[in-house]
Enzyme design. Structure first.
Site, short mmCIF file in Angstrom:
data_model
loop_
_atom_site.label_atom_id
_atom_site.label_comp_id
_atom_site.label_asym_id
_atom_site.label_seq_id
_atom_site.Cartn_x
_atom_site.Cartn_y
_atom_site.Cartn_z
N ASN A 144 24.52 26.48 63.07
CA ASN A 144 23.54 27.27 63.30
C ASN A 144 24.07 28.57 64.04
OD1 ASN A 144 21.16 28.59 64.27
ND2 ASN A 144 20.50 27.04 65.66
N TRP A 145 24.06 29.73 63.41
CA TRP A 145 24.92 31.02 64.03
C TRP A 145 23.77 31.68 64.93
CZ3 TRP A 145 28.23 33.45 59.54
CH2 TRP A 145 29.36 32.64 59.42
N LYS A 146 22.38 31.46 64.78
CA LYS A 146 21.50 31.89 65.57
C LYS A 146 21.62 33.51 65.46
CE LYS A 146 21.68 28.15 68.61
NZ LYS A 146 21.58 27.29 70.06
N SER B 181 25.53 21.13 71.83
CA SER B 181 26.95 21.22 72.68
C SER B 181 27.98 20.19 72.08
CB SER B 181 26.66 20.57 73.89
OG SER B 181 25.89 21.72 74.69
N GLU C 21 14.45 26.47 69.86
CA GLU C 21 14.50 28.14 70.39
C GLU C 21 13.22 28.66 69.55
OE1 GLU C 21 18.15 29.21 69.42
OE2 GLU C 21 19.01 27.94 71.21
N GLY D 102 23.26 24.55 73.99
CA GLY D 102 23.92 25.45 74.63
C GLY D 102 24.27 25.59 76.05
N HIS E 163 13.28 24.67 65.10
CA HIS E 163 14.34 24.76 66.20
C HIS E 163 13.87 25.05 67.58
CE1 HIS E 163 17.92 25.89 68.69
NE2 HIS E 163 18.55 25.24 67.97
N GLY F 277 25.83 24.83 67.42
CA GLY F 277 25.54 26.18 67.62
C GLY F 277 26.81 26.94 67.90
N GLY F 278 27.10 26.84 69.28
CA GLY F 278 28.21 27.58 69.77
C GLY F 278 29.44 27.25 69.27
N GLU G 63 17.73 17.17 68.49
CA GLU G 63 18.46 17.89 69.40
C GLU G 63 17.74 18.18 70.93
OE1 GLU G 63 20.78 21.48 67.40
OE2 GLU G 63 18.62 22.00 67.44
P1 PGA Z 1 24.71 24.21 70.56
O1 PGA Z 1 23.46 24.45 69.75
O2 PGA Z 1 25.73 23.71 69.78
O3 PGA Z 1 25.31 25.80 70.99
O4 PGA Z 1 24.35 23.34 71.80
C1 PGA Z 1 22.94 23.71 69.25
C2 PGA Z 1 21.50 24.19 68.40
O5 PGA Z 1 21.05 24.89 68.96
O6 PGA Z 1 21.21 23.88 67.14
#
Ligand code: PGA
Length: 255
Positions: free
Chosen positions: A9-11, A213, A97, A173, A95, A234-235, A167
């Site tokens: 997930n590149w956001k 994470s 966010e 993050g 998600h 994500g990251g 999640e």
């Molecule tokens: P993260 O994000 O790996 O940076 O914790 C995961 C996500 O939001 O899907």
């Protein structure tokens, strides 16, 4: 046997150009990987070039959100049919966010999931508790509410083919990962809940990822859990080496 899905997930990172050069590198890095499904979810402007760059490789492309209407005067929105035509196979829905910053409700999630399935996209439905909810012992209740709400109105066959991503909000993050045991416990709870809502066959088929994470260093212990069918990353999906490391960890565990 459920094929693990490792999804990036590149956001709001990576321009179309950056997406294309990442995919070129990733294709080489994972050329020999089998038994793991690989997905990248770039921002909207990068979807078409990303899908073109991924063509002929095992890398699939998905979006990070969509709107439930087919078309119309909805400025700024993107439909499921547009995503399909852009080359997407998947779409992330709900998600944390989106829930936190854009007010997405379980009802909106359900409408998006319905529209995604109707257009031939596979939804990745995200659920997860906040740290306050976990401390107040509300994890199971929150997850059940989100799963029930997000899958509202779906047939068993549709649920069997989609993906749920657990999640925990406090792990996204933050560098804090749920322990493999804690993640397994919630993923098993989700599967048991799907069995109660639908049936045992549906529960056995639905893929349930963990996200929060995930890194190359913790991927194997998480992916080794019986009810964790891949990761939403994500990251660590922003660097080819890290993302390829997670994919390889998932492959090793399944061997
Ligand atoms: P993260 O994000 O790996 O940076 O914790 C995961 C996500 O939001 O899907």
């Amino acid at each position: 046997m459920r094929t693990p899905l490792i999804a990036g997930n590149w956001k709001m990172y990576k321009t179309p150009r950056e997406a294309v050069s990442f995919i070129r590198e990733l294709k080489t890095a994972v050329a020999d990987v089998e038994g793991v499904e690989i997905l990248l979810c770039p921002a909207f402007p990068a979807l078409v070039p990303a899908a073109e760059a991924a063509q002929g490789s095992p890398v699939k492309i998905g979006a990070q959100d969509m709107y439930w209407e087919r078309e119309g005067a909805f400025t700024g929105q993107v439909s499921a049919a547009m995503l399909r035509d852009a080359g997407c196979d998947y779409v992330i829905i709900g998600h944390s966010e989106r829930r936190q910053y854009f007010g997405e409700t379980d009802e909106a999630v359900a409408r998006k999931v319905r529209a995604a399935l109707d257009a031939g996209l596979t939804p990745i439905v995200c659920v997860g508790e906040t740290i306050d909810q976990r401390r107040a012992d509300q994890t199971a209740a929150v997850i059940e509410r989100q799963v029930r709400g997000g899958l509202e109105g779906l047939r068993a066959r549709e649920v069997a083919g989609l993906v749920v991503a657990y999640e925990p909000v406090w792990a996204i993050g933050t560098g804090l990962t749920a322990s493999p045991e804690d993640a397994q416990q919630v993923n098993a709870l989700i599967r048991a809940f799907v069995a109660r809502l639908y049936d045992a066959g549906t529960a056995a088929a639905v893929r349930i990822q963990y996200g929060g994470s995930v890194k190359p260093a913790n991927a194997a212990s998480l992916m080794g859990q019986p009810d964790i069918d891949g990761a939403l990353v994500g990251g660590a999906s922003l660097k080819t080496e890290d993302f390829a490391g997670i994919i390889k960890a998932a492959r090793e565990v399944r061997k």
